[in-house]
Design a protein around this motif. Structure first.
Motif, PDB file in Angstrom:
ATOM      1  N   SER A   1      41.897  51.451  41.189  1.00 48.91           N
ATOM      2  CA  SER A   1      41.374  52.383  40.323  1.00 48.91           C
ATOM      3  C   SER A   1      41.622  53.988  40.982  1.00 48.91           C
ATOM      4  O   SER A   1      41.959  55.092  40.331  1.00 48.91           O
TER       5      SER A   1
ATOM      6  N   GLN B   1      40.402  45.878  43.132  1.00 47.16           N
ATOM      7  CA  GLN B   1      40.112  46.564  41.777  1.00 47.16           C
ATOM      8  C   GLN B   1      40.008  48.226  42.187  1.00 47.16           C
ATOM      9  O   GLN B   1      40.249  49.188  41.512  1.00 47.16           O
ATOM     10  N   SER B   2      38.935  48.529  43.181  1.00 43.98           N
ATOM     11  CA  SER B   2      38.484  49.716  43.541  1.00 43.98           C
ATOM     12  C   SER B   2      39.863  50.454  44.093  1.00 43.98           C
ATOM     13  O   SER B   2      40.056  51.701  43.866  1.00 43.98           O
TER      14      SER B   2
ATOM     15  N   SER C   1      44.793  44.830  37.151  1.00 43.85           N
ATOM     16  CA  SER C   1      43.479  45.224  36.893  1.00 43.85           C
ATOM     17  C   SER C   1      43.153  44.205  35.856  1.00 43.85           C
ATOM     18  O   SER C   1      41.846  43.856  35.871  1.00 43.85           O
TER      19      SER C   1
ATOM     20  N   LEU D   1      36.526  52.427  38.710  1.00 41.43           N
ATOM     21  CA  LEU D   1      36.166  52.412  40.017  1.00 41.43           C
ATOM     22  C   LEU D   1      34.518  52.515  39.921  1.00 41.43           C
ATOM     23  O   LEU D   1      34.113  51.822  40.920  1.00 41.43           O
TER      24      LEU D   1
ATOM     25  N   ALA E   1      33.593  48.812  39.768  1.00 39.75           N
ATOM     26  CA  ALA E   1      34.098  47.927  41.145  1.00 39.75           C
ATOM     27  C   ALA E   1      33.102  48.433  42.325  1.00 39.75           C
ATOM     28  O   ALA E   1      32.689  47.592  42.936  1.00 39.75           O
ATOM     29  N   LEU E   2      32.880  49.696  42.357  1.00 37.23           N
ATOM     30  CA  LEU E   2      31.867  50.104  43.836  1.00 37.23           C
ATOM     31  C   LEU E   2      30.514  49.628  43.176  1.00 37.23           C
ATOM     32  O   LEU E   2      29.830  49.132  44.142  1.00 37.23           O
TER      33      LEU E   2
ATOM     34  N   SER F   1      40.437  50.093  34.111  1.00 39.12           N
ATOM     35  CA  SER F   1      41.584  50.627  34.620  1.00 39.12           C
ATOM     36  C   SER F   1      42.857  49.446  34.266  1.00 39.12           C
ATOM     37  O   SER F   1      43.903  49.523  34.814  1.00 39.12           O
TER      38      SER F   1
END
Length: 251
Positions: A166, A162-163, A21, A106, A109-110, A54
Motif C-alpha cells: 500500500s 499488505q502495508s 493485495s 494501508l 493493514a496498520l 489496494s
C-alpha cells in the motif's frame, strides 16, 4: 509528466501489486490455511482493505498508466499537444483514485497489525486476545492464541506485506499525480483553446523570384516556366483559305 515508457513500467508494477493485495485479502478467509466458519474469520477480511482498497481501486490507475503510451500520440483538433494534455489530466484523475485506495488499504493493514489476529482462546471462544499491540513487544503473549497453529506469524506476514504494498502504491500514484499536474499545466498552453481569442498568425509572404529570361538565377529556380534555350517556338497552324472561282462557273 514523465516519459510514457516510465509511466508504462509504473502501470505494470501497480498491476502486479494490486493482484498480490487481492490475493492476500483472500487468504484472510482461511486463517492459518484452514477452512473455518464465517464467524471465525477476522473482521479485516470482510472490510476488504486489500481486495478493494489496494486491489480493485488500484487497477484503474494501473490500466490508465499502461495505456498512456497510445493516448500520448493522439491529439485533439489535429494538435498533438492537446492529446498529451488530456492524457495527463486523465492520469491525474485516476491517480487520485489510486491514492484513496492505497490509503484505505494501508490504514486497514496498520490497524490489523495493532489489533492482532482473531484466534481460539479456549472455552469455545474466538476473539482478539491482544490489546494495544502488546504482542508486538512481548512474544510471551503469543501463547494466548491456541489455534490455528502459527496464526500470529501468519497474521503479521500478511498485513506487513499488505502495508508495504500500500505504501508503494501510494508513492507511485502521488508521483504520477504531481507529474500529471505539471504536464497538464505546461502542455495545455499549446492547445488551440488556450489561444482562441487571438487571431491565427499570418504566414510570411514569399519573396519575389527573378523570372527574366536571360537571368541564370531565374532559369535555375523556375526552369519549367522558361522556354528551353536554343529551340525556336513551335510554328502556328495555318488554315488555308478557299480558292476564288471565276464568275462564269457560278451560272
Amino acid at each position: 509528466m514523465c516519459s510514457t515508457d516510465c509511466t508504462h513500467c509504473l502501470g505494470a508494477t501497480l498491476l502486479h501489486m494490486a493482484l498480490i493485495s487481492m490475493l492476500l485479502n483472500i487468504l484472510l478467509f482461511f486463517p492459518g490455511m484452514q477452512r473455518v466458519s464465517a464467524e471465525k474469520i477476522p473482521d479485516e477480511a470482510w472490510k476488504l482493505g486489500g481486495l478493494m482498497g489496494s486491489g480493485v481501486l488500484i487497477l484503474f490507475p494501473a490500466s490508465v498508466y499502461l495505456q498512456l503510451r497510445h493516448f500520448n500520440c493522439w491529439g485533439c483538433f489535429n494538435h498533438p499537444a492537446c492529446g498529451r494534455s488530456l492524457s495527463s489530466m486523465n492520469a491525474v484523475i485516476f491517480s487520485c483514485v489510486g491514492i484513496l485506495g492505497s490509503s484505505y488499504g494501508l490504514f486497514m493493514a496498520l490497524f490489523a497489525i495493532y489489533r492482532g489476529p482473531k484466534c481460539f482462546v479456549g472455552g469455545d471462544k474466538w476473539e482478539y486476545p491482544f490489546h494495544k499491540g502488546n504482542y508486538l513487544v512481548d512474544l510471551k503473549y503469543w501463547k494466548d492464541c491456541k489455534s490455528p497453529a502459527h496464526i500470529v506469524p501468519w497474521h503479521l506476514s500478511i498485513f506487513i506485506t499488505q502495508s508495504l504494498l500500500s505504501v508503494s502504491e501510494f508513492v507511485i500514484c502521488t508521483f504520477e499525480l504531481i507529474s500529471g499536474l505539471l504536464g497538464t499545466v505546461f502542455v495545455s498552453e499549446k492547445c488551440p483553446w488556450a489561444h482562441k481569442d487571438q487571431p491565427p498568425p499570418t504566414p510570411p509572404s514569399p519573396s519575389p523570384l527573378p523570372l527574366e529570361a536571360g537571368s541564370g538565377v531565374g532559369r535555375r529556380l523556375l526552369p519549367s516556366l522558361l522556354p528551353p534555350a536554343g529551340n525556336p517556338p513551335a510554328p502556328q497552324l495555318q488554315v488555308p483559305l478557299c480558292p476564288a472561282y471565276p464568275a462564269s462557273t457560278l451560272h
